[in-house]
Design a protein around this motif. Structure first.
Motif, short mmCIF file in Angstrom:
data_model
loop_
_atom_site.label_atom_id
_atom_site.label_comp_id
_atom_site.label_asym_id
_atom_site.label_seq_id
_atom_site.Cartn_x
_atom_site.Cartn_y
_atom_site.Cartn_z
N LEU A 3 20.24 -65.51 -44.98
CA LEU A 3 20.14 -65.36 -46.43
C LEU A 3 20.34 -66.70 -47.14
O LEU A 3 19.67 -66.97 -48.15
CB LEU A 3 21.17 -64.35 -46.92
N PHE A 4 21.22 -67.53 -46.63
CA PHE A 4 21.44 -68.84 -47.23
C PHE A 4 20.17 -69.69 -47.13
O PHE A 4 19.81 -70.41 -48.07
CB PHE A 4 22.60 -69.56 -46.56
N ALA A 5 19.51 -69.62 -45.98
CA ALA A 5 18.29 -70.41 -45.78
C ALA A 5 17.17 -69.91 -46.69
O ALA A 5 16.44 -70.70 -47.30
CB ALA A 5 17.86 -70.35 -44.32
N GLU A 6 17.05 -68.58 -46.81
CA GLU A 6 15.98 -68.02 -47.64
C GLU A 6 16.20 -68.28 -49.12
O GLU A 6 15.23 -68.43 -49.88
CB GLU A 6 15.90 -66.50 -47.39
N SER A 7 17.46 -68.37 -49.53
CA SER A 7 17.76 -68.57 -50.95
C SER A 7 17.96 -70.04 -51.32
O SER A 7 18.11 -70.37 -52.51
CB SER A 7 19.01 -67.78 -51.35
N GLY A 8 17.98 -70.91 -50.30
CA GLY A 8 18.16 -72.33 -50.57
C GLY A 8 19.61 -72.76 -50.72
O GLY A 8 19.88 -73.91 -51.11
N ILE A 9 20.56 -71.89 -50.40
CA ILE A 9 21.97 -72.26 -50.49
C ILE A 9 22.32 -73.28 -49.41
O ILE A 9 23.08 -74.23 -49.64
CB ILE A 9 22.86 -71.01 -50.37
N ALA A 10 21.77 -73.09 -48.23
CA ALA A 10 21.97 -74.03 -47.12
C ALA A 10 20.73 -73.99 -46.23
O ALA A 10 20.19 -72.91 -45.95
CB ALA A 10 23.22 -73.67 -46.32
N ALA A 11 20.27 -75.14 -45.79
CA ALA A 11 19.08 -75.21 -44.95
C ALA A 11 19.37 -74.62 -43.57
O ALA A 11 20.52 -74.62 -43.10
CB ALA A 11 18.61 -76.66 -44.81
N ALA A 12 18.33 -74.11 -42.93
CA ALA A 12 18.47 -73.54 -41.60
C ALA A 12 19.03 -74.58 -40.64
O ALA A 12 18.59 -75.73 -40.62
CB ALA A 12 17.11 -73.03 -41.11
N GLY A 13 20.03 -74.19 -39.86
CA GLY A 13 20.63 -75.09 -38.88
C GLY A 13 21.79 -75.90 -39.41
O GLY A 13 22.55 -76.49 -38.63
N GLU A 14 21.96 -75.96 -40.74
CA GLU A 14 23.07 -76.69 -41.32
C GLU A 14 24.35 -75.84 -41.29
O GLU A 14 24.27 -74.62 -41.30
CB GLU A 14 22.76 -77.08 -42.76
N PRO A 15 25.51 -76.50 -41.28
CA PRO A 15 26.77 -75.73 -41.34
C PRO A 15 26.84 -74.94 -42.66
O PRO A 15 26.38 -75.42 -43.70
CB PRO A 15 27.85 -76.82 -41.29
N LEU A 16 27.41 -73.77 -42.61
CA LEU A 16 27.55 -72.96 -43.81
C LEU A 16 28.60 -73.59 -44.73
O LEU A 16 29.64 -74.07 -44.27
CB LEU A 16 27.98 -71.54 -43.46
N PRO A 17 28.35 -73.61 -46.04
CA PRO A 17 29.36 -74.13 -46.97
C PRO A 17 30.61 -73.25 -46.93
O PRO A 17 30.52 -72.04 -46.71
CB PRO A 17 28.67 -74.07 -48.32
N GLU A 18 31.76 -73.86 -47.14
CA GLU A 18 33.01 -73.10 -47.10
C GLU A 18 33.17 -72.20 -48.32
O GLU A 18 33.84 -71.17 -48.25
CB GLU A 18 34.20 -74.05 -47.00
N ARG A 19 32.58 -72.61 -49.46
CA ARG A 19 32.72 -71.87 -50.70
C ARG A 19 31.36 -71.41 -51.19
O ARG A 19 30.33 -72.03 -50.93
CB ARG A 19 33.38 -72.73 -51.77
N LEU A 20 31.36 -70.33 -51.94
CA LEU A 20 30.13 -69.70 -52.40
C LEU A 20 30.34 -69.22 -53.84
O LEU A 20 31.37 -68.64 -54.16
CB LEU A 20 29.79 -68.51 -51.50
N ASP A 21 29.36 -69.49 -54.71
CA ASP A 21 29.44 -68.97 -56.07
C ASP A 21 29.52 -67.45 -56.03
O ASP A 21 28.83 -66.80 -55.22
CB ASP A 21 28.22 -69.39 -56.89
N MET A 22 30.32 -66.86 -56.89
CA MET A 22 30.49 -65.41 -56.90
C MET A 22 29.15 -64.70 -57.10
O MET A 22 28.88 -63.67 -56.47
CB MET A 22 31.47 -65.01 -58.00
#
Length: 331
Positions: free
Chosen positions: A21-40
């Motif tokens: 979902l992060f990759a599809e929405s542009g929050i984080a690119a595929a293969g990158e570490p997931l961000p520790e924090r996320l906007d509500m």
């Protein structure tokens, strides 16, 4: 913008789905570490998208998928109540029929009514992932229900206190902090304490399609701003006046300190009419009174109708049945 630990989302839907979902929405690119924090807001958008992809409102916490739209049935049942207190009771009753994964229970305390959302099946300590998923799910469920109640009443409904599951102690109370009340963690599930003074808040006669879809933007706005959903203030005040015993348009206008012409104009600005608001309010009230043994003449008087003949006409127009027939079928 409020934020929440990404670990909440990962606990609910799994790290692989989060990465997708992060990759599809542009929050984080595929293969990158997931961000520790996320906007509500992104947290709730991901939850909604996971439901769409899986067609399971329970996010995998139920034994069988809970199809989309089940939550709407709960909200529609609650919306038939006259007050917040009645809506809470209807929610807990309807949940027994349409939700297999959680139970909603109510308890009275000093100056409060407590709504608890807890798993039907007790958590299994041996399955830490499933336990954490259910704990996060109960918190999400409680928040969505709370926002739906705010939407129904047009009020802030600030909780007195909020409780979260002990299993999520390491994550703090960040998700539940969106409710704007102190958060403590112990036991299982999630609980919201409503002030007793709020229980008499009238339910507004809102048109409804599906909570979580048509009202998703409003839901996010309430979480982000902490303010009640924008409503026609005069609309809410009309309901309050009707609830307090006013019956006619003239009586309501007087209670609001304005002329009938001003009342009509203000309601028209929100595409509303006094006739429609009054009819829906009276219909809900009529259903409640027909569930009692109150004589029909007294019901007519309580609704501001002139006599039993007017009551019968009103019931046929709005319930499709005569009062006695409705009472024999549904009371």
């Amino acid at each position: 913008m409020q934020q929440v630990d990404t670990s909440y989302l990962a606990a609910l839907i799994g790290e692989m789905r989060v990465a997708q979902l992060f990759a599809e929405s542009g929050i984080a690119a595929a293969g990158e570490p997931l961000p520790e924090r996320l906007d509500m807001a992104d947290f709730w958008r991901c939850c909604a998208e996971n439901i769409r992809l899986s067609n399971d409102e329970s996010h995998g916490t139920a034994q069988h998928p809970v199809p989309r739209g089940s939550l709407s049935l709960l909200v529609m049942a609650a919306k038939e109540a006259d007050t917040l207190g009645g809506a809470l009771h209807r929610l807990s009753e309807a949940a027994r029929l349409v939700r297999q994964e959680v139970r909603l229970s109510l308890a009275h305390g000093r100056g409060i009514m407590r709504l608890t959302v807890a798993p039907v099946t007790p958590p299994q300590p041996a399955n830490a992932a499933a336990t954490a998923r259910m704990a996060v799910y109960c918190e999400c469920f409680a928040i969505v229900i709370h926002c739906a109640l705010r939407w129904m009443t047009g009020r802030r409904l600030d909780p007195v206190r909020v409780r979260g599951a002990a299993q999520l102690q390491g994550m703090g109370g960040e998700l539940l902090l969106a409710l704007g009340a102190p958060v403590k963690r112990h036991g299982e599930g999630a609980a919201i304490d409503y002030a007793a003074d709020d229980l008499s808040a009238p339910i507004l006669p809102r048109k409804y399609t599906a909570w979580g879809e048509a009202e998703f933007a409003t839901f996010l706005a309430m979480l982000a701003q902490g303010d009640a959903v924008p409503v026609a203030t005069d609309h809410a005040r009309v309901i309050e006046a009707l609830h307090n015993g006013a019956h006619t348009q003239e009586q309501v206008a007087a209670a609001l300190g304005m002329s009938v012409a001003t009342l009509r104009r203000r309601l028209a600005q929100s595409s509303l009419t006094f006739r429609d608001i009054s009819a829906e309010f009276r219909t809900r009230r009529l259903k409640d009174l027909l569930a009692t043994d109150m004589p029909l003449a007294d019901i007519a008087e309580a609704l501001g109708l002139s006599d039993e003949r007017s009551l019968r006409r009103f019931a046929r127009e709005n319930l499709g049945l005569a009062p006695a027939e409705y009472r024999s079928r549904f009371a």
